[in-house]
Write an enzyme that holds these catalytic residues in place. Structure first.
Site, PDB file in Angstrom:
ATOM      1  N   LYS A  34       0.830  -1.197   0.000  1.00 41.67           N
ATOM      2  CA  LYS A  34       0.000   0.000   0.000  1.00 41.67           C
ATOM      3  C   LYS A  34       0.866   1.248   0.000  1.00 41.67           C
ATOM      4  CE  LYS A  34      -3.765  -0.400   2.532  1.00 41.67           C
ATOM      5  NZ  LYS A  34      -4.396  -0.582   3.839  1.00 41.67           N
ATOM      6  N   GLY A 112      -6.027 -10.697   6.905  1.00 43.47           N
ATOM      7  CA  GLY A 112      -6.042 -10.997   8.341  1.00 43.47           C
ATOM      8  C   GLY A 112      -5.531  -9.869   9.206  1.00 43.47           C
ATOM      9  N   MET A 114      -4.779  -5.747  10.653  1.00 44.22           N
ATOM     10  CA  MET A 114      -5.547  -4.742  11.370  1.00 44.22           C
ATOM     11  C   MET A 114      -6.391  -3.894  10.421  1.00 44.22           C
ATOM     12  SD  MET A 114      -4.375  -1.456  13.508  1.00 44.22           S
ATOM     13  CE  MET A 114      -4.740  -0.364  12.149  1.00 44.22           C
ATOM     14  N   ARG A 347      -3.523  -1.188  -6.528  1.00 43.64           N
ATOM     15  CA  ARG A 347      -2.752  -2.446  -6.501  1.00 43.64           C
ATOM     16  C   ARG A 347      -3.196  -3.286  -7.688  1.00 43.64           C
ATOM     17  NH1 ARG A 347      -5.800  -4.608  -1.122  1.00 43.64           N
ATOM     18  NH2 ARG A 347      -7.894  -4.306  -1.914  1.00 43.64           N
ATOM     19  N   ARG A 593      -0.395 -47.382 -24.079  1.00 37.73           N
ATOM     20  CA  ARG A 593      -0.254 -48.674 -23.389  1.00 37.73           C
ATOM     21  C   ARG A 593      -1.081 -49.707 -24.124  1.00 37.73           C
ATOM     22  NH1 ARG A 593      -1.667 -46.061 -17.724  1.00 37.73           N
ATOM     23  NH2 ARG A 593      -3.173 -45.211 -19.186  1.00 37.73           N
ATOM     24  N   SER A 802      12.271 -42.778 -22.384  1.00 29.98           N
ATOM     25  CA  SER A 802      11.102 -42.148 -21.791  1.00 29.98           C
ATOM     26  C   SER A 802      11.109 -42.498 -20.315  1.00 29.98           C
ATOM     27  CB  SER A 802       9.826 -42.661 -22.465  1.00 29.98           C
ATOM     28  OG  SER A 802       8.708 -42.127 -21.820  1.00 29.98           O
ATOM     29  N   GLY A 804       9.750 -43.305 -16.987  1.00 33.80           N
ATOM     30  CA  GLY A 804       8.518 -43.699 -16.304  1.00 33.80           C
ATOM     31  C   GLY A 804       8.694 -43.295 -14.855  1.00 33.80           C
ATOM     32  N   THR A 805       8.324 -42.050 -14.558  1.00 33.63           N
ATOM     33  CA  THR A 805       8.732 -41.488 -13.269  1.00 33.63           C
ATOM     34  C   THR A 805       7.973 -42.083 -12.094  1.00 33.63           C
ATOM     35  OG1 THR A 805       7.285 -39.652 -13.827  1.00 33.63           O
ATOM     36  CG2 THR A 805       9.651 -39.312 -14.090  1.00 33.63           C
ATOM     37  N   ASN A 806       6.852 -42.725 -12.388  1.00 36.38           N
ATOM     38  CA  ASN A 806       6.113 -43.355 -11.294  1.00 36.38           C
ATOM     39  C   ASN A 806       6.920 -44.528 -10.732  1.00 36.38           C
ATOM     40  OD1 ASN A 806       4.132 -43.961  -9.526  1.00 36.38           O
ATOM     41  ND2 ASN A 806       2.637 -44.627 -11.057  1.00 36.38           N
ATOM     42  N   ASP A 807       7.281 -45.470 -11.618  1.00 32.32           N
ATOM     43  CA  ASP A 807       8.082 -46.605 -11.167  1.00 32.32           C
ATOM     44  C   ASP A 807       9.463 -46.156 -10.704  1.00 32.32           C
ATOM     45  OD1 ASP A 807       6.715 -48.991 -11.057  1.00 32.32           O
ATOM     46  OD2 ASP A 807       6.719 -49.238 -13.246  1.00 32.32           O
ATOM     47  N   CYS A 870       6.882 -39.888 -19.269  1.00 32.14           N
ATOM     48  CA  CYS A 870       5.491 -40.282 -19.489  1.00 32.14           C
ATOM     49  C   CYS A 870       4.775 -40.609 -18.185  1.00 32.14           C
ATOM     50  CB  CYS A 870       5.409 -41.460 -20.458  1.00 32.14           C
ATOM     51  SG  CYS A 870       6.184 -42.958 -19.830  1.00 32.14           S
ATOM     52  N   TYR A 890      10.428 -33.507 -24.653  1.00 31.74           N
ATOM     53  CA  TYR A 890       8.988 -33.339 -24.435  1.00 31.74           C
ATOM     54  C   TYR A 890       8.609 -33.879 -23.064  1.00 31.74           C
ATOM     55  CZ  TYR A 890       8.598 -38.342 -25.121  1.00 31.74           C
ATOM     56  OH  TYR A 890       8.747 -39.680 -24.958  1.00 31.74           O
TER      57      TYR A 890
END
Ligand code: ADP
Ligand code: MG
Ligand code: MG
Length: 920
Positions: A34, A112, A114, A347, A593, A802, A804-807, A870, A890
């Site tokens: 402000k 939050g 004053m 603002r 898949r 590629s 496979g970031t989960n596994d 992927c 990619y």
């Protein structure tokens, strides 16, 4: 600390700027948002009442000893003297008094904090003087009663109701509807009553000494920084405690001096639609927050030209100037005193997702900002919001008008939900599953044993906790819309109901939860899902995003590496998914898949025959039946992706996933035996035996992926034949195909050495049979740490990687995802042991390090190696940024996240423009 400057006059902004080193963000840090903007408006020649700012450093110094730091008060007095001169009035004078407001203002706007105290400096004597001066008794006592009420509640901590009771009492005894009905005499009597309230509540009189008023108000702002509301808000929004708040002392200007005066708020563009049209309200003869408080019906800003044509014209000029200056939509406060316009705040305006996109695109088209800047004005969450069912702004506004707004809290997980409320997890789940209701789980807070209810719910509401509370973490993880920390909501577990401000909602009743904004409404609000193609501004923005990502030179890299940003591809198993992906802007399929095709009911029996075959001939027979099915699946995908690459992953899961479960078979066999049924029993028993024979104690690490292909190569040989037959057929129909065959779960290059040549031979053979030629690739997934570590070797064979970031995440951490998410993961995130869920956001230090190593080592051997990801992380903005920095070509994600990923990819490219991608 001696020698530090605690106070800056608005016209000393240059000094503040110099002190922090010239950076505007740091100026905001020192003077608060402000204060910095008030000074900036003054600097560019806009009418701002004279004033000064007490710095956030002074606030922090105050917190250390709970007293003003040395020199602060003297600096304030000196600044006040300058303000007096500028304003031509004197603070504490009885004949020509200067009044000021005392306003808090942190670096980031914090609801939050004053509240503001207006009219500081008024007392019994100066009130008389002002009456003499202005000949406007009504105005003076209106200002005075406001001061006593604001000072009483904000500085002295007297409950507001104590004043409101008096005000309402007076109005109803006179039969008044509006505050403006009150006469000077009424207001005078109100001042007397308010002073009595102060005496009664505090045991002392309202302070008459102006300097004491000023000092106490300033101190109250400092104290409010550690008030509960402010602390809660900072927790929820991750604003550091160390910032502190500034205090702004501003010469009062009066919108309550009659019908030639007024006050208002406005946005330079419509904050809900983004339309380029001034949007706001004003009130004549009013002060401060009367406009937002809703005590009188406000007027639309565009009608201001009627009563106050000069001021309105000037206002239009000013807002136009402000937009050009700040290059963003502004939210402004102004007051008109006897026809003279004053700016009191500006603002960057808050806006909806829709407005964010429209304003960014419009401003770029207007030439106000560049396309690059436009790209950073929209967040991936905004795009996400625009693709999900939501409450339209209109329906929410209508609900508010109908008084159905219930509460607001922290917007913990985006999306809109409508449902019946239940106060515990079991009942939430039961009503969802058994009664098929749409449910919303309401709790003070949640714990790990509440998760089943949260998953069954359409939405979640808690009265406690912030953005990293259990409820928030779980909700985001599972994409359940969620509002947490709605602290005004009182939950009564015995009465099974919740209450806010006298409104009660009972268990089983409907509410609507907007997890995107944090708002909660009573009853049902209609959901709408906007179609992607109709969102023309979003389409434009994403087109620019792709242009940015595809520009050369975005990354500095060795030969062969991409120097553009990243493309966004999609994971799609079926032609219809591929079409959607393309429509959403995917530049390829990063993961198709193949096993889903095996699960279809018409094919499953043949698949099972193939698995259970006793001889090669028998197996081949089943495989021959499956071939045409697979071929037609791939044909559809190639057709949909004409001209773009399609990565097809060979069969990955363990074969027993295609067979009935052991328990189920055992039960059937026992039942048949007990009932003495003999027909079909032998087959069932044989099947049971086979399933038992294939049992694995840890299937995730068992016979699957490339291991399965080596164990039983006929399946993948059929798949490769199907891929290349389909690709050839499509080529003959004039479609451009770019097939890429992906071998899953490789851990050692010898696996590729064994399988890949066999498959490549088939590819060549098919193309020869069909008499066509097209380019193709063979590559592998990197999802086992050993593969990442030996990527250089794998790259001698694989033409693409590629991740496979989960596994890869499961195996790097040694967590099994399902078990981890069900038991300890949420706790780990809550306790800060893990900064984030690594299944959502790539763990850069561990998994990420493996990825970077794999890219570097792989490209060292094969510079043209194509690299992608992927896993689900492909749709996560933070992970997308990481992939950009390690040199990915990619990212591939679910079709629905493609638009989000396109924006995130462009933002990453801009953020790291020109940076090198190697050089660990
Ligand atoms: P908030 O941060 O809640 O917006 P502000 O400090 O902006 O609080 O002030 C609350 C209200 O008082 C606003 O309407 C503002 O325009 C008005 N106000 C603040 N200072 C002055 C002043 N010096 N003269 C007139 N009105 C003021
Ligand atoms: Mg306020
Ligand atoms: Mg304000």
């Amino acid at each position: 600390m001696a020698g530090k400057k605690w106070v800056y006059l608005f016209h000393d902004i240059d000094k503040a700027e110099k002190y922090v080193g010239g950076d505007w963000d740091a100026v905001r840090g020192l003077l608060g948002g402000k204060g910095a903007n008030l000074a900036e408006m003054a600097r560019i020649g806009l009418p701002v009442p004279p004033g000064f700012t007490v710095t956030t450093e002074a606030c922090n110094a105050y917190q250390e000893n709970s007293k003003f730091p040395d020199g602060l008060w003297n600096e304030m007095l000196a600044a006040l003297a300058v303000v007096e001169k500028d304003a031509g009035k004197k603070f504490g004078s009885n004949t020509n008094p200067l009044l000021v407001s005392c306003r808090s203002g942190a670096k980031f706007s914090m609801p939050g904090m004053m509240d503001t105290v207006l009219n500081i400096g008024l007392n019994d004597e100066s009130a008389k003087g002002m009456v003499a001066l202005t000949k406007n008794e009504r105005f003076v006592f209106d200002s005075y009663r406001r001061l006593i009420q604001m000072f009483g509640s904000v500085v002295l901590g007297i409950p507001d109701e104590a004043f409101e009771v008096e005000l309402d009492g007076l109005k109803s005894s006179k039969g008044y509807k509006s505050d403006t009905d009150m006469t000077a005499e009424d207001l005078k009597s109100l001042v007397v009553k308010f002073k009595a309230v102060v005496r009664k509540e505090k045991g002392f009189d309202f302070p008459q000494e102006p300097l004491e008023q000023l000092k106490l108000a300033t101190e109250a702002v400092f104290k409010s920084w550690n008030g509960k509301r402010a602390v809660d808000y900072r927790r929820a929004t991750n604003i550091p405690d160390s910032l502190g708040t500034a205090v702004n002392i501003v010469t009062m200007v009066f919108g309550n001096m009659g019908e030639d005066s007024g006050t208002g708020v406005a946005f330079t563009r419509n904050p809900s639609t983004g339309e380029r049209k001034l949007y706001g309200d004003y009130l004549l003869n009013a002060q401060g927050e009367d406009v937002v408080a809703g005590i009188r019906n406000t007027e639309k800003i565009e009608t201001l030209g009627g009563p106050l044509p000069e001021a309105y014209k000037q206002f239009l000029d000013i807002v136009a100037k402000l937009e050009i200056h700040y290059k963003d939509m502004q939210d402004v406060e102004f007051t008109i005193e006897r026809g003279r316009l004053w700016m009191l705040q500006c603002r960057n305006g808050k806006r909806t997702a829709k407005a964010a996109v429209k304003i960014a695109v419009d401003m770029a088209n207007e030439g106000l900002i560049t396309r690059e800047t436009a790209m950073n004005r929209v967040t991936p969450t905004d795009v996400d919001t625009l693709l999900h069912p939501q409450f339209s702004v209109e329906t929410k506004a209508k609900a508010k008008k109908e008084g159905r707004f219930f509460a607001s809290g922290v917007n913990a997980s985006p999306g809109a939900a409508v449902g019946q409320i239940y106060f515990d997890a079991d009942l939430t789940e039961k009503m969802a599953k058994e009664a098929k209701q749409d449910t919303i789980m309401v709790r003070p807070f949640t714990k790990p044993d509440d998760v089943h209810g949260m998953l069954a719910a359409k939405g979640i509401l808690t009265s406690e906790g912030g953005a990293t509370s259990h409820a928030a973490v779980v909700a985001r993880q599972f994409g359940v819309p969620c509002v947490v920390g709605a602290s005004s909501v009182q939950i009564d577990m015995t009465k099974r109901q919740m209450t806010t401000n006298g409104v009660t909602v009972k268990e089983g009743e409907w509410i609507s939860v907007d997890g995107t904004t944090g708002e909660v409404f009573v009853g049902k609000i209609d959901l709408s899902t906007p179609s992607f193609e109709e969102q023309t501004d979003l389409l434009t923005l994403l087109k620019w995003a792709d242009e940015i990502s595809s520009a050369k030179g975005m990354r500095k890299a060795p030969r062969g590496w991409p120097t553009t940003g990243m493309q966004v591809w999609a994971n799609a198993d079926y032609p219809k998914d591929a079409r959607r992906a393309r429509q959403y802007g995917a530049m390829g399929i990063g993961l198709c898949r193949t096993e889903h095709m095996f699960f279809e009911t018409s094919r499953l029996p043949t698949v099972q025959k193939m698995i259970l075959a006793q001889s090669d001939a028998e197996r081949q027979e089943a495989i021959d039946i499956l071939l045409p099915y697979q071929r037609s699946d791939f044909d559809g995908i190639f057709e949909a992706m004409d001209g773009l690459p399609v990565i097809i992953r060979l069969i990955d899961p363990p074969l027993h996933e295609f067979l009935p479960s052991e328990e189920m078979l055992l039960e059937e066999v026992i039942t048949m035996r007990v009932k003495g049924q003999t027909k079909g029993l032998a087959e069932k028993e044989a099947l049971l035996e086979a399933v038992r024979g294939m049992h694995e104690s840890n299937p995730m690490m068992g016979l699957r992926g490339v291991r399965l292909s080596i164990d039983m190569p006929q399946i993948v040989e059929m798949q490769v034949r199907a891929i290349f037959e389909a690709a050839s057929d499509c080529t003959l129909r004039g479609i451009t195909v770019k097939p890429e065959v992906m071998i899953p779960l490789t851990g050692i290059v010898n696996e590729l050495n064994w399988i890949q040549p066999r498959l490549e031979r088939i590819a060549k053979k098919v193309m020869k049979e069909k008499g066509v030629d097209f380019s193709y690739k063979f590559g592998t997934m990197i999802e086992i740490p050993r593969a990442a570590v030996t990527a250089g070797e794998l790259a001698s064979k694989a033409e693409f990687f590629s991740f496979g970031t989960n596994d890869l995440t499961q195996m790097t951490f040694g967590y099994s995802r399902d078990d981890a998410e069900r038991s300890f993961l949420v706790k780990y995130v809550e306790q800060g042991i893990l900064p984030k869920n690594p299944f959502q956001t790539i763990d850069r230090a561990g998994v990420g390090k493996l990825m970077r190593m794999a890219v570097n080592d792989g490209r060292a051997v094969r510079p043209s190696l194509e690299v992608g990801i992927c896993g689900e992380h492909g749709g996560d903005p933070d992970s997308i940024e990481f992939c950009h920095t390690i040199g990915n070509n990619y990212v591939s994600c679910s079709p629905f996240r493609v638009p989000i990923a396109r924006l995130a990819a462009a933002q990453s490219a801009l953020k790291h423009k020109g940076e090198p991608v190697v050089g660990e």
